[in-house]
Design a protein around this motif. Structure first.
Motif, PDB file in Angstrom:
ATOM      1  N   MET A  79      -7.030  -6.216  25.480  1.00 52.78           N
ATOM      2  CA  MET A  79      -6.423  -6.949  24.352  1.00 52.78           C
ATOM      3  C   MET A  79      -5.450  -6.044  23.597  1.00 52.78           C
ATOM      4  N   GLU A  80      -4.314  -6.615  23.166  1.00 51.50           N
ATOM      5  CA  GLU A  80      -3.297  -5.796  22.491  1.00 51.50           C
ATOM      6  C   GLU A  80      -3.787  -5.306  21.123  1.00 51.50           C
ATOM      7  N   LYS A  81      -3.363  -4.080  20.786  1.00 55.91           N
ATOM      8  CA  LYS A  81      -3.711  -3.498  19.486  1.00 55.91           C
ATOM      9  C   LYS A  81      -2.443  -3.077  18.751  1.00 55.91           C
ATOM     10  N   THR A  82      -2.492  -3.129  17.410  1.00 57.81           N
ATOM     11  CA  THR A  82      -1.380  -2.613  16.622  1.00 57.81           C
ATOM     12  C   THR A  82      -1.891  -1.799  15.452  1.00 57.81           C
ATOM     13  N   PHE A  83      -1.000  -0.949  14.924  1.00 56.01           N
ATOM     14  CA  PHE A  83      -1.324  -0.152  13.741  1.00 56.01           C
ATOM     15  C   PHE A  83      -0.638  -0.782  12.530  1.00 56.01           C
ATOM     16  N   LEU A  84      -1.437  -1.139  11.533  1.00 65.25           N
ATOM     17  CA  LEU A  84      -0.898  -1.687  10.285  1.00 65.25           C
ATOM     18  C   LEU A  84      -1.369  -0.795   9.141  1.00 65.25           C
ATOM     19  N   MET A  85      -0.561  -0.714   8.094  1.00 63.78           N
ATOM     20  CA  MET A  85      -0.934   0.155   6.977  1.00 63.78           C
ATOM     21  C   MET A  85      -0.427  -0.443   5.667  1.00 63.78           C
ATOM     22  N   VAL A  86      -1.352  -0.607   4.713  1.00 62.08           N
ATOM     23  CA  VAL A  86      -0.944  -0.989   3.366  1.00 62.08           C
ATOM     24  C   VAL A  86      -0.420   0.290   2.717  1.00 62.08           C
ATOM     25  N   LYS A  87       0.843   0.268   2.307  1.00 61.23           N
ATOM     26  CA  LYS A  87       1.491   1.464   1.763  1.00 61.23           C
ATOM     27  C   LYS A  87       1.013   1.723   0.325  1.00 61.23           C
ATOM     28  N   PRO A  88       1.364   2.894  -0.257  1.00 64.10           N
ATOM     29  CA  PRO A  88       0.870   3.233  -1.598  1.00 64.10           C
ATOM     30  C   PRO A  88       1.153   2.161  -2.648  1.00 64.10           C
ATOM     31  N   ASP A  89       2.283   1.460  -2.554  1.00 64.65           N
ATOM     32  CA  ASP A  89       2.581   0.401  -3.548  1.00 64.65           C
ATOM     33  C   ASP A  89       1.610  -0.764  -3.411  1.00 64.65           C
ATOM     34  N   GLY A  90       1.233  -1.101  -2.176  1.00 65.53           N
ATOM     35  CA  GLY A  90       0.291  -2.190  -1.948  1.00 65.53           C
ATOM     36  C   GLY A  90      -1.108  -1.843  -2.436  1.00 65.53           C
ATOM     37  N   VAL A  91      -1.510  -0.571  -2.236  1.00 64.46           N
ATOM     38  CA  VAL A  91      -2.830  -0.126  -2.717  1.00 64.46           C
ATOM     39  C   VAL A  91      -2.845  -0.161  -4.241  1.00 64.46           C
ATOM     40  N   GLN A  92      -1.789   0.388  -4.867  1.00 65.10           N
ATOM     41  CA  GLN A  92      -1.731   0.419  -6.337  1.00 65.10           C
ATOM     42  C   GLN A  92      -1.741  -0.981  -6.923  1.00 65.10           C
ATOM     43  N   ARG A  93      -1.149  -1.932  -6.218  1.00 56.49           N
ATOM     44  CA  ARG A  93      -1.055  -3.299  -6.736  1.00 56.49           C
ATOM     45  C   ARG A  93      -2.218  -4.196  -6.315  1.00 56.49           C
ATOM     46  N   ASN A  94      -3.288  -3.562  -5.800  1.00 55.75           N
ATOM     47  CA  ASN A  94      -4.518  -4.302  -5.452  1.00 55.75           C
ATOM     48  C   ASN A  94      -4.287  -5.382  -4.401  1.00 55.75           C
ATOM     49  N   LEU A  95      -3.432  -5.071  -3.409  1.00 60.44           N
ATOM     50  CA  LEU A  95      -3.124  -6.069  -2.385  1.00 60.44           C
ATOM     51  C   LEU A  95      -3.855  -5.841  -1.054  1.00 60.44           C
ATOM     52  N   ILE A  96      -4.758  -4.840  -0.997  1.00 57.14           N
ATOM     53  CA  ILE A  96      -5.470  -4.583   0.270  1.00 57.14           C
ATOM     54  C   ILE A  96      -6.202  -5.846   0.729  1.00 57.14           C
ATOM     55  N   GLY A  97      -6.975  -6.431  -0.166  1.00 57.09           N
ATOM     56  CA  GLY A  97      -7.784  -7.604   0.200  1.00 57.09           C
ATOM     57  C   GLY A  97      -6.925  -8.774   0.650  1.00 57.09           C
ATOM     58  N   GLU A  98      -5.858  -9.039  -0.082  1.00 51.79           N
ATOM     59  CA  GLU A  98      -4.948 -10.137   0.247  1.00 51.79           C
ATOM     60  C   GLU A  98      -4.355  -9.957   1.651  1.00 51.79           C
ATOM     61  N   ILE A  99      -3.960  -8.717   1.951  1.00 54.16           N
ATOM     62  CA  ILE A  99      -3.332  -8.442   3.249  1.00 54.16           C
ATOM     63  C   ILE A  99      -4.355  -8.540   4.378  1.00 54.16           C
ATOM     64  N   VAL A 100      -5.532  -7.972   4.176  1.00 55.22           N
ATOM     65  CA  VAL A 100      -6.586  -8.076   5.201  1.00 55.22           C
ATOM     66  C   VAL A 100      -6.929  -9.544   5.436  1.00 55.22           C
ATOM     67  N   THR A 101      -7.019 -10.305   4.362  1.00 53.16           N
ATOM     68  CA  THR A 101      -7.354 -11.731   4.463  1.00 53.16           C
ATOM     69  C   THR A 101      -6.359 -12.492   5.339  1.00 53.16           C
ATOM     70  N   ARG A 102      -5.063 -12.191   5.180  1.00 53.35           N
ATOM     71  CA  ARG A 102      -4.051 -12.907   5.977  1.00 53.35           C
ATOM     72  C   ARG A 102      -4.256 -12.700   7.470  1.00 53.35           C
ATOM     73  N   PHE A 103      -4.531 -11.439   7.861  1.00 52.44           N
ATOM     74  CA  PHE A 103      -4.701 -11.168   9.295  1.00 52.44           C
ATOM     75  C   PHE A 103      -6.033 -11.724   9.802  1.00 52.44           C
ATOM     76  N   GLU A 104      -7.053 -11.703   8.965  1.00 53.70           N
ATOM     77  CA  GLU A 104      -8.343 -12.303   9.356  1.00 53.70           C
ATOM     78  C   GLU A 104      -8.197 -13.808   9.555  1.00 53.70           C
ATOM     79  N   LYS A 105      -7.568 -14.473   8.586  1.00 52.32           N
ATOM     80  CA  LYS A 105      -7.433 -15.929   8.672  1.00 52.32           C
ATOM     81  C   LYS A 105      -6.559 -16.352   9.842  1.00 52.32           C
TER      82      LYS A 105
END
Ligand code: ABT
Ligand code: MG
Length: 147
Positions: A1-27
């Motif tokens: 199965m294909e794999k990719t590397f994704l990273m929430v950058k420092p601006d995304g971490v500071q803005r509390n977007l980790i959960g939102e971003i993980v949720t999009r890929f999970e859904k």
């Protein structure tokens, strides 16, 4: 199965977007294979962005990506490399469509919230750069037959 590397950058971490971003890929239906909050060293940043070494924005890029913690992830699924890039939107958030991560949450090209590998070669290189084999988990999801 294909794999990719994704990273929430420092601006995304500071803005509390980790959960939102993980949720999009999970859904969407992809599977998380590994994840960690980490501080990128100067050496790792220069290596990761090596292809941009000669570009005028290289110094700022390295300063930005090392300016605070990032959330590094490996995601798995059919066509995940190209699909994740579509879900992220164009590099410059001003050109990114609404509904994409950058289109919805970012304004400037120098602070565009998320990184994603742009090809199978980059994915392999970047996963190896950020993760050890034992930090990754491959597993069967019973929901897979519905996706
Ligand atoms: P990354 O996921 O960060 O690699 O972005 P993407 O692959 O969409 O875009 P590229 B071309 O790889 O840009 C890398 C980072 O460089 C920043 N950048 C890019 C500028 O600041 N100015 C520019 O003119 C260009 C072309 C955007 C990307 N990261 N950040 N933050
Ligand atoms: Mg790139």
């Amino acid at each position: 199965m294909e794999k990719t590397f994704l990273m929430v950058k420092p601006d995304g971490v500071q803005r509390n977007l980790i959960g939102e971003i993980v949720t999009r890929f999970e859904k969407k239906g992809f599977s998380l294979a590994g994840a960690k909050l980490m501080q990128i060293s100067d050496e790792l940043a220069q290596n990761h962005y090596g292809e941009h070494k000669e570009r005028p924005f290289f110094g700022e890029l390295v300063d930005f990506i090392t300016s605070g913690p990032v959330f590094a992830m490996v995601w798995e699924g059919e066509n995940v490399i190209a699909t994740a890039r579509n879900m992220m939107g164009k590099t410059n958030p001003a050109d990114a469509a609404s509904g994409t991560i950058r289109g919805d949450y970012a304004v400037q090209v120098g602070q565009n919230i998320i990184h994603g590998s742009d090809s199978p070669e980059s994915a392999e290189r970047e996963i190896a750069l950020f993760f050890n084999e034992e930090e990754l988990v491959s597993y069967e999801k019973t929901i897979s037959k519905w996706i």
